[in-house]
Write an enzyme that holds these catalytic residues in place. Structure first.
Site, PDB file in Angstrom:
ATOM      1  N   LYS A 166      -3.046 -12.849   2.335  1.00  0.00           N
ATOM      2  CA  LYS A 166      -4.408 -12.535   2.340  1.00  0.00           C
ATOM      3  C   LYS A 166      -4.655 -12.225   0.701  1.00  0.00           C
ATOM      4  O   LYS A 166      -4.006 -11.901   0.015  1.00  0.00           O
ATOM      5  CB  LYS A 166      -4.421 -11.172   3.209  1.00  0.00           C
ATOM      6  CG  LYS A 166      -3.216 -10.105   2.884  1.00  0.00           C
ATOM      7  CD  LYS A 166      -3.434  -9.059   3.956  1.00  0.00           C
ATOM      8  CE  LYS A 166      -2.569  -7.776   3.865  1.00  0.00           C
ATOM      9  NZ  LYS A 166      -1.129  -8.144   4.208  1.00  0.00           N
ATOM     10  N   ASP A 193      -0.609  -4.420  -4.120  1.00  0.00           N
ATOM     11  CA  ASP A 193      -0.309  -5.833  -4.498  1.00  0.00           C
ATOM     12  C   ASP A 193      -1.432  -6.701  -4.483  1.00  0.00           C
ATOM     13  O   ASP A 193      -1.119  -8.093  -4.620  1.00  0.00           O
ATOM     14  CB  ASP A 193       1.090  -6.177  -3.579  1.00  0.00           C
ATOM     15  CG  ASP A 193       0.579  -6.381  -2.242  1.00  0.00           C
ATOM     16  OD1 ASP A 193      -0.146  -5.614  -1.791  1.00  0.00           O
ATOM     17  OD2 ASP A 193       1.138  -7.117  -1.574  1.00  0.00           O
ATOM     18  N   HIS A 239       0.773  -1.047  -0.180  1.00  0.00           N
ATOM     19  CA  HIS A 239       0.073  -0.110  -0.098  1.00  0.00           C
ATOM     20  C   HIS A 239       0.783   1.146   0.079  1.00  0.00           C
ATOM     21  O   HIS A 239       0.305   2.677  -0.014  1.00  0.00           O
ATOM     22  CB  HIS A 239      -0.927   0.252   1.357  1.00  0.00           C
ATOM     23  CG  HIS A 239      -0.057  -0.072   2.601  1.00  0.00           C
ATOM     24  ND1 HIS A 239       0.272  -1.566   3.047  1.00  0.00           N
ATOM     25  CD2 HIS A 239       0.336   0.781   3.456  1.00  0.00           C
ATOM     26  CE1 HIS A 239       1.169  -1.315   3.980  1.00  0.00           C
ATOM     27  NE2 HIS A 239       1.010  -0.247   4.296  1.00  0.00           N
ATOM     28  N   ASP A 288      -3.519  -7.684  -2.187  1.00  0.00           N
ATOM     29  CA  ASP A 288      -3.757  -8.581  -0.972  1.00  0.00           C
ATOM     30  C   ASP A 288      -4.629  -7.820   0.184  1.00  0.00           C
ATOM     31  O   ASP A 288      -5.256  -8.597   1.000  1.00  0.00           O
ATOM     32  CB  ASP A 288      -2.436  -9.138  -0.223  1.00  0.00           C
ATOM     33  CG  ASP A 288      -1.690  -8.052   0.503  1.00  0.00           C
ATOM     34  OD1 ASP A 288      -2.003  -7.032  -0.132  1.00  0.00           O
ATOM     35  OD2 ASP A 288      -0.624  -8.526   0.760  1.00  0.00           O
ATOM     36  N   ARG A 289      -5.022  -6.804  -0.199  1.00  0.00           N
ATOM     37  CA  ARG A 289      -6.012  -6.092   0.951  1.00  0.00           C
ATOM     38  C   ARG A 289      -7.403  -5.878  -0.040  1.00  0.00           C
ATOM     39  O   ARG A 289      -7.440  -5.795  -1.112  1.00  0.00           O
ATOM     40  CB  ARG A 289      -5.335  -4.819   1.281  1.00  0.00           C
ATOM     41  CG  ARG A 289      -4.392  -4.781   2.298  1.00  0.00           C
ATOM     42  CD  ARG A 289      -3.889  -3.493   2.641  1.00  0.00           C
ATOM     43  NE  ARG A 289      -2.667  -3.856   3.539  1.00  0.00           N
ATOM     44  CZ  ARG A 289      -2.310  -2.724   4.547  1.00  0.00           C
ATOM     45  NH1 ARG A 289      -3.006  -1.707   4.556  1.00  0.00           N
ATOM     46  NH2 ARG A 289      -1.277  -2.884   5.151  1.00  0.00           N
TER      47      ARG A 289
HETATM   48  C1  VG1 Z   1       0.537  -3.481   7.860  1.00  0.00           C
HETATM   49  C2  VG1 Z   1      -0.634  -3.962   8.463  1.00  0.00           C
HETATM   50  C3  VG1 Z   1      -0.617  -5.410   8.705  1.00  0.00           C
HETATM   51  C4  VG1 Z   1      -0.325  -6.052   7.398  1.00  0.00           C
HETATM   52  C5  VG1 Z   1       1.148  -5.386   7.028  1.00  0.00           C
HETATM   53  C6  VG1 Z   1       1.410  -5.866   5.372  1.00  0.00           C
HETATM   54  O1  VG1 Z   1       1.852  -3.495   8.815  1.00  0.00           O
HETATM   55  O2  VG1 Z   1      -0.942  -3.138   9.926  1.00  0.00           O
HETATM   56  O3  VG1 Z   1      -1.869  -6.007   9.288  1.00  0.00           O
HETATM   57  O4  VG1 Z   1      -0.004  -7.469   7.469  1.00  0.00           O
HETATM   58  O5  VG1 Z   1       0.811  -3.930   6.620  1.00  0.00           O
HETATM   59  O6  VG1 Z   1       0.272  -5.620   4.646  1.00  0.00           O
HETATM   60  P1  VG1 Z   1       2.311  -2.623   9.801  1.00  0.00           P
HETATM   61  O7  VG1 Z   1       3.357  -3.430  10.524  1.00  0.00           O
HETATM   62  O8  VG1 Z   1       2.766  -1.361   9.110  1.00  0.00           O
HETATM   63  O9  VG1 Z   1       1.495  -2.152  11.012  1.00  0.00           O
HETATM   64  V1  VG1 Z   1       0.484  -5.286   3.055  1.00  0.00           V
HETATM   65  O10 VG1 Z   1      -0.782  -5.050   2.119  1.00  0.00           O
HETATM   66  O11 VG1 Z   1       1.424  -4.252   3.287  1.00  0.00           O
HETATM   67  O12 VG1 Z   1       1.493  -6.689   2.311  1.00  0.00           O
HETATM   68 CO    CO Z   2      -0.709  -5.336   0.223  1.00  0.00          CO
END
Ligand code: VG1
Ligand code: CO
Length: 545
Positions: free
Chosen positions: A378, A281, A116, A283-284
């Protein structure tokens, strides 16, 4: 063709420690000569690929994607891989890459993405290694790769021309077979096995409408094919459906701030029945109905409660898992269904063992991540399709389904407040002061709230018994409300403080209120407990999701 392997002398770069989801840095950092090479070689040196291994490579299309893919292919050739599968144009969504790893028995994959985070020459890039089960490498593997980055003195690469990433087919690169595959086909076929496409198509034919914002990111090709071509939604249903190297200058983060156009569309006069978006990417997921935003935590619970309506889940779920900061809404569903449920640290890698062991079927995170045992990541479109399947069978508006859900299970009002680009020293000071204060919190009152327990979340994996400490600070109040604090592990600028706020209203309580009103007391308590303004000078969050 064969080309000699070149062994290039190198010296370590500091800070190549993977975070919540791979190594993420500014493009300018990644573009330094040897930077990506050092990290990839460190992964190859430690990940353990047996002879004749297949490696999957793909990314979200952001700036540097193609460059690093060419490097990774040459290094795979020099490191003894037999075959590389790469998505056409360098494109593979994270869940599609997970599926391809599993389907073709690869020993692992390199996913090039910073998810993101924004893209472009001045923004972010990332590399994540996934293991043979298709999931993000567990901590033991990322720690080993990181340790290697600290001592690395050479990497291996072949000197071959760039391969054509845009044409499907096979090329020999110094004895390595590089197979450029259709980015979408395998993934779309998997989705057809899980969901009742005929029922969704019939619902669409009967007038059901949606809008999908691909945010100029990787999901566009997948959404065009699945939603428009296969399910019959009108052309134009998918917005921003071409992956751009800079995501059109936006953050491909599907939330109220960065997907506000979608929010406007869903709260307008002529809203479609359903609205969704995905991230960089893929996954969200962001889920909206006409006039309603479904929080990711609620979406997880609602999907779990209705999952058996989809063919892929009709036999029932084995268990439900959620990350610690995710609301407990899914726990209520698990209890009602008599299913085991699990609370893991943040990051999809912690679900891998539960999924592999058949202990959980559906997993979710408050950060808009939901998925199941069909892959080990995800999966944004998967969540959208499960919603579409459920709505096609239940034939009710999203808002009504939500209302019914809360009436049955109670409602977990929820929000996350992010304070971004805080000076790291200040964020660390806040966390360490709060850690020290946790022991004295139980019994203390903050307005109408009384602290029941407070701790630093630690996790012992029930399958391999590995432990992960310091996974967030949580303060639980009497009655089921709580606040949790974590530092982000995906940012590339200073620190991001995440404050997770949750209030539980039981069945018969105030189930139709506005979230900010319901969370007001907890927000005040969070400030009193952690001293966010005192430590950071910030009086309000940068992003509320
Ligand atoms: C964030 C989210 C977490 C997620 C991670 C990767 O991590 O809080 O829930 O798994 O991003 O998602 P953090 O450490 O910034 O809180 V993604 O869609 O960036 O692969
Ligand atoms: Co992502």
């Amino acid at each position: 063709m064969s080309a000699a392997v070149t062994v290039v002398e190198t010296t370590p770069f500091a800070g190549q420690k993977p975070g919540t989801s791979g190594l993420r840095k500014k493009v300018k950092v990644f573009a330094q000569p040897g930077y990506a090479e050092n990290f990839i070689q460190s992964v190859f040196d430690t990940a353990g690929a047996p002879a004749n291994s297949i490696l999957v490579i793909g990314g979200d299309g952001r700036y540097l994607n193609r460059t690093v893919i060419q490097i990774a292919i040459r290094m795979a050739a020099a490191n003894g891989y037999a075959k590389v599968l790469v998505g056409q144009g360098g494109i593979l969504s994270t869940p599609a890459a997970s599926h391809v790893i599993r389907k073709y028995g690869a020993s692992g994959g390199l996913i090039l993405s910073a998810s993101h985070n924004p893209g472009g020459p001045d923004e972010d890039f990332g590399i994540k290694y996934n293991i043979a089960n298709g999931g993000p490498a567990p901590e033991a593997v990322t720690e080993a790769a990181y340790a290697r980055t600290l001592t690395i003195d050479q990497y291996r690469i072949v000197d071959t021309p760039d391969i054509d990433l845009d044409t499907i087919g096979k090329t020999d690169v110094a004895g390595l077979t590089v197979h450029v595959i259709d980015s979408v086909a395998d993934y779309a076929a998997l989705m057809e096995t899980l969901f009742d496409f005929a029922a969704i198509r019939a619902n669409v034919a009967a007038g059901f409408t949606m809008t999908f914002d691909a945010m100029n990111a990787v999901t566009g090709p997948y959404a065009h094919e699945i939603l428009e071509n296969r399910l019959g939604f009108a052309k134009g249903t998918v917005k921003n459906g071409t992956p751009l190297e800079d995501f059109g200058g936006h953050h491909p983060d599907p939330n109220m701030v960065h997907a506000h156009a979608l929010f406007d569309a869903m709260f307008g006069a002529a809203s479609p029945d359903f609205g969704a978006a995905s991230d960089g990417d893929g996954d969200r997921n962001l889920i909206l109905g006409r006039g309603i935003f479904v929080t990711p935590s609620d979406s997880l619970a609602m999907l779990a409660a209705n999952a058996t309506l989809a063919p892929g889940y009709k036999a029932g779920l084995k268990g439900i898992a959620r990350s610690m900061p995710t609301s407990a809404a899914a726990d209520r569903v698990a209890e009602a269904l008599g299913l085991p449920y699990y609370e893991t640290p943040t990051g999809w890698k912690f679900f891998g063992n539960l999924l592999d062991a058949g202990m959980a079927t559906i997993c979710g995170e408050e950060s808009a991540g939901t998925g199941s045992d069909h892959v080990r990541e995800k999966d944004g479109l998967w969540a959208v399709l499960l919603w579409l399947n459920i709505l096609a069978i239940r034939k009710m508006p999203v808002a009504e389904l939500a209302k019914e859900h809360w009436a049955k299970y109670g409602r977990n009002y929820y929000a996350r407040h992010d304070y971004e680009a805080v000076e790291s020293a200040k964020a660390d000071a806040l966390m360490s002061e709060l850690t020290g204060a946790l022991g004295a919190l139980p019994g203390k009152r903050f307005g109408p709230l009384t602290v029941a327990t407070a701790d630093s979340f630690a996790y012992t994996d029930p399958v391999d018994h590995s432990t992960s400490a310091n996974q967030g600070l949580r303060v639980l109040f009497e009655g089921g409300s709580r606040v949790a604090f974590r530092l982000s592990g995906t940012g590339t600028e200073g620190a991001t403080i995440r404050v997770y706020l949750e209030r539980f209203e039981p069945v018969g309580g105030n189930l139709a209120a506005e979230t900010p009103d319901m969370l007001a007391d907890i927000i005040t308590a969070a400030e009193d407990i952690a001293g966010i303004a005192r430590h950071t000078g910030r009086t309000k969050p940068d992003v509320v999701t």
